[in-house]
Design a protein around this motif. Structure first.
Motif, mmCIF file in Angstrom:
data_model
loop_
_atom_site.group_PDB
_atom_site.id
_atom_site.type_symbol
_atom_site.label_atom_id
_atom_site.label_comp_id
_atom_site.label_asym_id
_atom_site.label_seq_id
_atom_site.Cartn_x
_atom_site.Cartn_y
_atom_site.Cartn_z
ATOM 1 N N ALA A 37 62.920 35.827 56.215
ATOM 2 C CA ALA A 37 62.557 34.710 57.092
ATOM 3 C C ALA A 37 61.661 35.195 58.233
ATOM 4 O O ALA A 37 60.652 34.553 58.558
ATOM 5 C CB ALA A 37 63.820 34.055 57.638
ATOM 6 N N ALA A 38 62.010 36.343 58.837
ATOM 7 C CA ALA A 38 61.218 36.873 59.952
ATOM 8 C C ALA A 38 59.814 37.248 59.497
ATOM 9 O O ALA A 38 58.824 36.936 60.171
ATOM 10 C CB ALA A 38 61.921 38.080 60.570
ATOM 11 N N VAL A 39 59.710 37.902 58.333
ATOM 12 C CA VAL A 39 58.409 38.308 57.798
ATOM 13 C C VAL A 39 57.521 37.087 57.540
ATOM 14 O O VAL A 39 56.310 37.134 57.724
ATOM 15 C CB VAL A 39 58.585 39.137 56.498
ATOM 16 N N ASN A 40 58.154 35.987 57.138
ATOM 17 C CA ASN A 40 57.387 34.780 56.821
ATOM 18 C C ASN A 40 57.204 33.839 58.012
ATOM 19 O O ASN A 40 56.814 32.690 57.847
ATOM 20 C CB ASN A 40 58.038 34.053 55.643
ATOM 21 N N GLY A 41 57.497 34.350 59.203
ATOM 22 C CA GLY A 41 57.170 33.614 60.410
ATOM 23 C C GLY A 41 58.119 32.495 60.801
ATOM 24 O O GLY A 41 57.765 31.634 61.611
ATOM 25 N N HIS A 53 71.494 33.825 48.055
ATOM 26 C CA HIS A 53 70.090 34.201 48.209
ATOM 27 C C HIS A 53 69.321 33.190 49.059
ATOM 28 O O HIS A 53 68.550 33.577 49.944
ATOM 29 C CB HIS A 53 69.448 34.324 46.817
ATOM 30 N N PHE A 54 69.508 31.903 48.787
ATOM 31 C CA PHE A 54 68.701 30.870 49.442
ATOM 32 C C PHE A 54 69.256 30.379 50.777
ATOM 33 O O PHE A 54 68.537 29.727 51.533
ATOM 34 C CB PHE A 54 68.499 29.671 48.510
ATOM 35 N N THR A 55 70.531 30.668 51.074
ATOM 36 C CA THR A 55 71.108 30.202 52.346
ATOM 37 C C THR A 55 71.416 31.314 53.325
ATOM 38 O O THR A 55 71.556 31.058 54.518
ATOM 39 C CB THR A 55 72.410 29.403 52.131
ATOM 40 N N HIS A 115 64.780 30.893 66.652
ATOM 41 C CA HIS A 115 65.813 29.898 66.960
ATOM 42 C C HIS A 115 66.240 29.134 65.713
ATOM 43 O O HIS A 115 67.392 28.746 65.576
ATOM 44 C CB HIS A 115 65.349 28.931 68.069
ATOM 45 N N MET A 116 65.288 28.942 64.768
ATOM 46 C CA MET A 116 65.619 28.264 63.517
ATOM 47 C C MET A 116 66.446 29.184 62.622
ATOM 48 O O MET A 116 67.439 28.763 62.021
ATOM 49 C CB MET A 116 64.339 27.827 62.802
ATOM 50 N N LEU A 117 66.066 30.460 62.553
ATOM 51 C CA LEU A 117 66.819 31.439 61.769
ATOM 52 C C LEU A 117 68.230 31.605 62.350
ATOM 53 O O LEU A 117 69.201 31.739 61.589
ATOM 54 C CB LEU A 117 66.077 32.777 61.748
ATOM 55 N N GLN A 118 68.344 31.572 63.666
ATOM 56 C CA GLN A 118 69.657 31.643 64.313
ATOM 57 C C GLN A 118 70.552 30.516 63.805
ATOM 58 O O GLN A 118 71.721 30.729 63.470
ATOM 59 C CB GLN A 118 69.501 31.528 65.835
ATOM 60 N N LYS A 119 70.005 29.308 63.730
ATOM 61 C CA LYS A 119 70.769 28.158 63.236
ATOM 62 C C LYS A 119 71.155 28.355 61.777
ATOM 63 O O LYS A 119 72.308 28.147 61.393
ATOM 64 C CB LYS A 119 69.930 26.884 63.396
ATOM 65 N N ALA A 135 63.594 40.450 63.946
ATOM 66 C CA ALA A 135 62.218 40.571 64.425
ATOM 67 C C ALA A 135 61.837 42.040 64.545
ATOM 68 O O ALA A 135 60.674 42.382 64.730
ATOM 69 C CB ALA A 135 62.071 39.872 65.770
ATOM 70 N N ASP A 136 62.823 42.923 64.408
ATOM 71 C CA ASP A 136 62.605 44.363 64.510
ATOM 72 C C ASP A 136 62.569 44.978 63.114
ATOM 73 O O ASP A 136 63.065 46.070 62.881
ATOM 74 C CB ASP A 136 63.738 44.989 65.345
ATOM 75 N N ALA A 137 61.990 44.236 62.160
ATOM 76 C CA ALA A 137 61.919 44.692 60.766
ATOM 77 C C ALA A 137 61.108 45.974 60.664
ATOM 78 O O ALA A 137 60.221 46.232 61.460
ATOM 79 C CB ALA A 137 61.275 43.605 59.912
ATOM 80 N N THR A 138 61.436 46.781 59.652
ATOM 81 C CA THR A 138 60.749 48.060 59.478
ATOM 82 C C THR A 138 60.233 48.201 58.050
ATOM 83 O O THR A 138 60.453 47.343 57.207
ATOM 84 C CB THR A 138 61.706 49.225 59.787
ATOM 85 N N GLY A 139 59.581 49.339 57.800
ATOM 86 C CA GLY A 139 59.096 49.628 56.452
ATOM 87 C C GLY A 139 58.017 48.651 56.017
ATOM 88 O O GLY A 139 57.181 48.207 56.816
#
Length: 201
Positions: free
Chosen positions: A159-163, A43-45, A167-171, A185-189
């Motif tokens: 992570a994307a929703v929370n900004g 969940h956290f990683t 590049h950090m999420l990629q890592k 970044a193409d999140a829906t709903g």
């Protein structure tokens, strides 16, 4: 290689939404220590089950608040040889306290042999079974997102929703290409509504 997607061909979601992630975490916290920490780590990683079972006490940085994860997707250096790639993912302090208490991480780090032993010496199939059972207990419907992959995608969406910068999420997710990470970044709903709400406020 097939392109990564957040929906299947029928339009079904392949990721856990915020409500499902919260329900999964709550159900995990009612489990015995091994299963609880296994689920909390996923969940956290956002790591894959195959990466989780390679995590050792030596890769847990209790004071730095992070876990080092070996990316198991094959990478090549300039000469074409396979190379080891590790990524460090920051995690919450209360989760690390639970991990340390349940598995004696600090104590294990004092012994070279124990420090290099897997925290969860299980097969990928067994991890999948544990996660799926707890998702059922959490009331997550029998749908494509009810899987460890759905949990990993849920981490990316959250992570994307929370900004979190891509590049950090990629890592954190261990993606070789930023274009792979960009799907989050193409999140829906509801997740897309949360992003759009920043414009409305």
């Amino acid at each position: 290689m097939s392109e990564m997607r957040l929906h299947d061909p029928a339009g079904n979601r392949l990721y856990l939404n915020a409500e499902e992630r919260a329900a999964f975490l709550a159900a995990a916290r009612r489990q015995p220590a091994r299963d609880r920490t296994l689920c909390e780590t996923l969940h956290f990683t956002g790591c894959r089950p195959s990466e989780l079972i390679e995590i050792t006490p030596a890769r847990v940085d209790l004071s730095g608040g992070a876990i080092a994860i070996r990316s198991l997707k094959k990478r090549r250096d300039a000469s074409g040889r396979a190379k080891l790639v590790y990524r460090t993912v920051p995690v919450p302090p209360d989760y690390l306290d639970t991990l340390n208490t349940a598995h004696g991480i600090r104590e294990a780090q004092r012994s070279r042999k124990q420090a290099q032993a897997s925290i969860w010496p299980l097969s990928r199939v067994r991890v999948w079974q544990i996660v799926t059972r707890i998702m059922i207990e959490a009331g997550i419907p029998d749908a494509p997102q009810r899987s460890p992959k759905g949990l990993r995608h849920g981490f990316g969406i959250n992570a994307a929703v929370n900004g979190i910068p891509l590049h950090m999420l990629q890592k954190w997710l261990g993606h070789a290409q930023l274009s792979t990470t960009a799907i989050y970044a193409d999140a829906t709903g509801k997740e897309e509504q949360d992003i759009a709400a920043r414009m409305w406020g």
